[in-house]
Each structure stands twice: as C-alpha cells, then as structure tokens.
Scaffold this motif. Structure first.
Motif, mmCIF file in Angstrom:
data_model
loop_
_atom_site.group_PDB
_atom_site.id
_atom_site.type_symbol
_atom_site.label_atom_id
_atom_site.label_comp_id
_atom_site.label_asym_id
_atom_site.label_seq_id
_atom_site.Cartn_x
_atom_site.Cartn_y
_atom_site.Cartn_z
ATOM 1 N N ALA A 58 0.838 -1.212 0.000
ATOM 2 C CA ALA A 58 0.000 0.000 0.000
ATOM 3 C C ALA A 58 0.869 1.257 0.000
ATOM 4 O O ALA A 58 1.739 1.425 0.867
ATOM 5 C CB ALA A 58 -0.916 -0.003 1.216
ATOM 6 N N PRO A 59 0.649 2.161 -0.952
ATOM 7 C CA PRO A 59 1.457 3.392 -1.001
ATOM 8 C C PRO A 59 1.073 4.408 0.063
ATOM 9 O O PRO A 59 1.853 5.309 0.370
ATOM 10 C CB PRO A 59 1.181 3.930 -2.409
ATOM 11 C CG PRO A 59 -0.160 3.388 -2.761
ATOM 12 C CD PRO A 59 -0.266 2.042 -2.092
ATOM 13 N N TYR A 60 -0.130 4.266 0.630
ATOM 14 C CA TYR A 60 -0.604 5.189 1.656
ATOM 15 C C TYR A 60 -1.249 4.390 2.782
ATOM 16 O O TYR A 60 -1.607 3.223 2.620
ATOM 17 C CB TYR A 60 -1.638 6.178 1.086
ATOM 18 C CG TYR A 60 -1.160 6.977 -0.097
ATOM 19 C CD1 TYR A 60 -0.498 8.187 0.069
ATOM 20 C CD2 TYR A 60 -1.377 6.525 -1.402
ATOM 21 C CE1 TYR A 60 -0.062 8.931 -1.023
ATOM 22 C CE2 TYR A 60 -0.947 7.257 -2.500
ATOM 23 C CZ TYR A 60 -0.287 8.454 -2.305
ATOM 24 O OH TYR A 60 0.143 9.182 -3.394
ATOM 25 N N GLY A 61 -1.408 5.028 3.929
ATOM 26 C CA GLY A 61 -2.154 4.412 5.014
ATOM 27 C C GLY A 61 -3.649 4.463 4.719
ATOM 28 O O GLY A 61 -4.125 5.399 4.060
ATOM 29 N N PHE A 62 -4.389 3.465 5.201
ATOM 30 C CA PHE A 62 -5.817 3.444 4.877
ATOM 31 C C PHE A 62 -6.590 4.553 5.593
ATOM 32 O O PHE A 62 -7.726 4.858 5.222
ATOM 33 C CB PHE A 62 -6.432 2.073 5.205
ATOM 34 C CG PHE A 62 -6.490 1.743 6.669
ATOM 35 C CD1 PHE A 62 -7.575 2.134 7.438
ATOM 36 C CD2 PHE A 62 -5.470 1.040 7.285
ATOM 37 C CE1 PHE A 62 -7.653 1.822 8.782
ATOM 38 C CE2 PHE A 62 -5.535 0.724 8.635
ATOM 39 C CZ PHE A 62 -6.621 1.109 9.392
#
Length: 299
Positions: A58-62
């Motif tokens: 994942a490139p970002y946090g959810f």
C-alpha cells in the motif's frame, strides 16, 4: 541367473511403487485438470498475498486523509483514485482484503466447529437428541440468513466482531445438517459395527473413526461458505452493521460511496470488483475440490 533372480523382488517392488500413485498426488492431478478450479485457486492465493503484504504494498495508510484530493480519478499517483475524504482507494482495498478474508475464515471456522459437533451428536445418537438438534436447525433455516444476521447484530451491537459472530451463527445449520447426513451413512459401515462389538467407547468411535471419514463434505462446504461469508460481511457493512469507520471493509466502502455513483464511479467499482473476484475465486476452488473429493462426482 542367480543374480537376476535375486534382483527380481527389488525390480518388482520398484515397478509397483511407480504404478501406485499416492491419494494426495492423484487428487492434486485431478484438481489441476480443472482449469476453472486452478483459476479460483490463483485468485484466492492472489488476494491472500495482497492481504498479507498490504502494509508493504500500500502506497498510503488506509486512514490517511487529504481533502484537497477528494474524489480524484484513477491516476499514476492514486491507481484506484480517491474517496470523498481524499483517501487512497487502492490502499484501502488492500487493507480491506485483510478484514474480509479474516471475517470469512474465522466465521466459517466457528460455524464449522459448532455445526460439525452438533451434526455428529445428532446423527450418531439419534432419537430425541437428533429431534431436538434438527428442529433447532430447521427454525434457524426458516429465517432468511441475512435477516437473522441483522437480528443478531442488532442485539449485540454493530461492530466487525459482532458481524463475525452473526455470520458464524447463521452458517451453523448448513454444516450441522451436512455432517448429520454423512454420519447417518458412516455409522452403518461394518468397521463401526465392529468397533462397537469390541466395546470401543462412543467418544473414540466419534472422533477417531466417524469424524475423519466425514471430513470431505466439511472441507468442500467450508470453502464455499467462505465466499458466502464474505458477501454477508459486505452486506452487513453496507447496512452499517459491520465494520465501522474508518476501517476499510469492502461493504462499508460501497456504502460510503453510493452517493457518488455518478460523480465518482471508481469509488464503488474497485471495492465491488474485489468482492466479486474473491467470491468467484472461492466458488471456483470449492467446485474443484468437490469434483476431486466427492466420489459421486468422480463416477
């Protein structure tokens, strides 16, 4: 001549070993002949890998929000676009795989354990025990499964854990009736009669002979039930009774994005696609296992 005769037993044993295929290997070969089952297995493994490696991929946090980037279309920066809070949908779908698979596996595990136990008891002892357990199953099956799940969650309170419990409860009769019917046929076998004749205890007969010989339908039903559990978890999440914000459960993501169907259809498309592919994978794999493990299908 003496040397040839001496080596004949070894040669014969080698030929027999080559001709006799282990059951697990034969089952795997049969499974591999089913192309759709292999596609299903590939989909299941794919989503399991995504779920396991979500923090790495994942490139970002959810939970990461950036309101200035809300409802952006898919791009090189955000592969699946962003939602109404500017959160990366690709990252949330990855983390959502963890939640959906977790609910699917553990709800089915719970229902399989309880349903199998009740089904064995009902099928083996019969009489009033069978009558009581079977009537309980009939009452539970009289209600639509999603309606019963909603009732359970309404009593326990909306949360992911309570949704898991509700899904496990509604699937108990399916395993119980399946195992009961299998036990009714297995307990008439000669080896069970012989075990009773030599004075073997009921517990030993149940868990060392009847249960192992009743595992085939449980495995097949369990695989197919995971797909159903994922759909039920998504339905509860869509109704706001499952995972609560900001957890990225696929059904909850669909519910949060339904008002943006025309403005930002990608907010619904990708979570819906993830649900469809995961359920399709388990269904195809379950059908393949049924073809391999069910003797009637082999014939």
């Amino acid at each position: 001549m003496a040397e040839i005769a001496k080596n004949k037993p070894h040669t014969l044993n080698k030929i027999l070993e080559e001709q006799v295929t282990p059951p697990w290997k034969e089952a795997w070969q049969t499974f591999c002949k089913n192309k759709l089952a292999l596609i299903g297995l590939g989909l299941v493994i794919f989503f399991l890998i995504l779920a396991f490696l979500a923090p790495i991929i994942a490139p970002y946090g959810f939970k990461d929000q950036e309101l200035s980037k809300r409802l952006l279309a898919p791009s090189s920066e955000h592969w699946f676009g962003t939602d109404d809070f500017g959160r990366d949908i690709f990252s949330r779908v990855l983390y959502g795989a963890r939640i959906s698979l977790w609910v699917g596996f553990f709800s089915v595990l719970g229902s399989a354990v309880i349903g199998t136990f009740l089904g064995i008891i009902a099928g083996y002892y019969g009489r009033w025990v069978d009558t009581i357990i079977s009537r309980i199953f009939d009452i539970m099956l009289a209600f639509p499964s999603i309606l019963l799940a909603i009732a359970v969650v309404a009593i326990l309170g909306p949360s992911l854990q309570n949704a898991l419990i509700a899904i496990a409860i509604i699937n108990i009769p399916n395993f119980g009736r399946l195992v009961r019917s299998k036990v009714l046929s297995v307990k008439q076998e000669e080896y069970i009669m012989a075990a009773k004749a030599i004075g073997m205890g009921d517990n030993r007969i149940l868990f060392r002979h009847i249960l192992p010989n009743s595992m085939t339908p449980i495995i097949v039903q369990g695989t197919l039930a995971i797909a159903t559990a994922i759909i039920e978890a998504a339905a509860l999440g869509f109704l706001g009774l499952g995972a609560q914000a900001p957890n990225p459960e696929w059904g909850k993501m669909l519910s949060d994005s339904k008002q943006y169907l025309m403005q930002a259809p990608w907010t619904l498309f990708f979570p819906g696609l993830a649900i469809m592919l995961t359920v399709l994978g388990f269904n195809l794999m379950g059908d393949g296992l049924r073809d391999v493990l069910d003797p009637k299908m082999k014939q």
